[in-house]
Write a protein that holds these residues in place. Structure first.
Motif, short mmCIF file in Angstrom:
data_model
loop_
_atom_site.label_atom_id
_atom_site.label_comp_id
_atom_site.label_asym_id
_atom_site.label_seq_id
_atom_site.Cartn_x
_atom_site.Cartn_y
_atom_site.Cartn_z
N ALA A 54 35.16 2.00 34.53
CA ALA A 54 35.98 0.86 34.95
C ALA A 54 35.04 -0.28 35.35
CB ALA A 54 36.88 1.25 36.13
N ASP A 55 35.64 -1.42 35.68
CA ASP A 55 34.81 -2.54 36.12
C ASP A 55 34.31 -2.29 37.54
OD1 ASP A 55 36.67 -4.16 38.15
OD2 ASP A 55 37.91 -3.44 36.49
N VAL A 56 33.33 -3.09 37.93
CA VAL A 56 32.66 -2.89 39.21
C VAL A 56 33.63 -2.96 40.38
CG1 VAL A 56 30.98 -3.87 40.81
CG2 VAL A 56 30.42 -3.66 38.38
N ALA A 57 34.51 -3.95 40.37
CA ALA A 57 35.45 -4.12 41.48
C ALA A 57 36.37 -2.91 41.62
CB ALA A 57 36.27 -5.39 41.29
N SER A 58 36.83 -2.38 40.49
CA SER A 58 37.75 -1.24 40.54
C SER A 58 37.05 0.01 41.08
CB SER A 58 38.31 -0.95 39.15
OG SER A 58 39.08 -2.03 38.69
N ILE A 59 35.81 0.21 40.66
CA ILE A 59 35.06 1.37 41.14
C ILE A 59 34.84 1.27 42.64
CG2 ILE A 59 32.80 2.52 41.07
CD1 ILE A 59 32.71 1.81 38.09
N GLY A 60 34.41 0.12 43.12
CA GLY A 60 34.19 -0.05 44.55
C GLY A 60 35.45 0.17 45.36
N SER A 61 36.57 -0.38 44.89
CA SER A 61 37.83 -0.22 45.60
C SER A 61 38.26 1.24 45.65
CB SER A 61 38.91 -1.07 44.93
OG SER A 61 40.16 -0.86 45.53
N ARG A 62 38.10 1.94 44.53
CA ARG A 62 38.50 3.34 44.45
C ARG A 62 37.68 4.21 45.39
NH1 ARG A 62 38.14 4.39 38.62
NH2 ARG A 62 36.08 5.30 39.00
#
Length: 332
Positions: A297-305
């Motif tokens: 996934a994109d960076v933002a999605s990984i961090g949020s998850r």
């Protein structure tokens, strides 16, 4: 998935070994191929892509002594026949006999017929081959090199002792003995599909050896492995691995462990080697690096998850840990 092959010999003992190993193989292959929500060891081995990538054999007689350098890998040495010595820095020479297994982390080590002998470079004896023959086969040993995908092994290697011995006499070594017997038979048969079967059995041996060590009388000294088997710390660790994205606090983890905040933090840090939230952070970032390598996934999605409240917070933590940004890691 390839199951262990039913032995040609149809004796009760051979059939019993095969059936026991088949059950262990099915269970442990699942450990190495898919993550479990309730088992941190399975979770870690799966995410790190741990597998035995090379299986070597030593046949020796007379006087011999081989040394091997420190590498970023996990190694097991299992004695199938005879006796020998295993040496590692900072430890007394350890005698080994048939059925003993040793797990070796980031440390140089040596194997020898006598610990007082001068050491030779062991790697030269395996140049272009997976078998080293030194004058006979009074002693036979198997070596397995465990590698990790995308360089993620440091999370596990940092928390394991450099040297873990599982003697055959250990009460928890029954499964190890069973798998070693089948591994030895498979190697000697050299039948069709032998490379696949021995590789899978080596994966099983790795996990069973870790289990046997953690369940042994010395597990109180086993760091992270000891924490997994501790009823209180184990509950907290399982919760973290079930849902790493939760906003974990020391107080919340202490509550799950049934301990006061101060007592939990002290016991966890002493046992695992890092504070509770340091462990949470290290596992989050290990998961992040694995996800970025897979292009999940994109960076933002990984961090949020993974529980980061903003992309900047995720980027800062990732850079502090790995010296690069998540986007750069994804591109690489």
């Amino acid at each position: 998935m390839t199951l262990p092959v039913m032995p040609i010999c149809n004796s009760p003992s051979a059939r019993e070994i095969w059936h026991q190993c088949k059950i262990s193989y099915i269970t442990t292959s699942m450990v190495l191929s898919q993550s479990s929500k309730t088992d941190p060891l399975s979770d870690v081995l799966s995410v790190l892509g741990a597998k035995v990538s090379r299986l070597t054999r030593l046949e020796a007689a007379g006087q011999w002594a081989l040394e091997f350098p420190a590498l970023d890998r996990l190694k097991f040495v299992a004695l199938l026949r005879g006796t020998g010595w295993l040496m590692a820095p900072g430890r007394d020479p350890q005698p080994m006999s048939a059925g003993d297994v040793c797990l070796i982390g980031r440390t140089p080590y040596a194997v020898a017929s006598d610990p007082k002998l001068p050491l030779s470079d062991g790697q030269t004896f395996y140049d272009g081959s997976d078998v080293a023959r030194l004058g006979g086969d009074d002693t036979i040993a198997l070596g397995g090199t465990v590698t990790f995908s995308q360089g993620n092994g440091e999370f596990l290697l940092d928390m394991l002792p450099g040297f873990l011995l599982v003697p055959r006499s250990s009460a928890a070594s029954g499964a190890v003995t069973t798998i070693l017997a089948l591994l030895s038979g498979e190697v000697e048969r050299g039948a069709m599909g032998s490379q696949i079967v021995t590789a899978r059995l080596a994966d099983v041996l790795l996990v069973e050896a870790i289990r046997a060590y953690a369940e042994g009388p010395e597990n109180g000294q086993a760091g992270w492995l000891g924490a997994l088997t501790d009823p209180r710390l184990g509950r907290a660790l399982r919760a973290v691995h079930e849902d790493i994205g939760q906003p974990w606090t020391v107080a919340r983890l202490a509550s799950l462990a049934g301990m006061s905040r101060a007592a939990f933090a002290a016991v966890f840090t002493r046992q695992v080697g890092q504070p509770p939230l340091g462990y949470v952070r290290a596992w989050r970032l290990t998961l992040a690096r694995a996800a970025l390598a897979r292009g999940d996934a994109d960076v933002a999605s990984i961090g949020s998850r993974l529980g980061y409240t903003s992309q900047s917070a995720f980027t800062h933590a990732f850079r502090c840990a790995f010296g690069t940004t998540p986007k750069a890691a994804a591109r690489a």
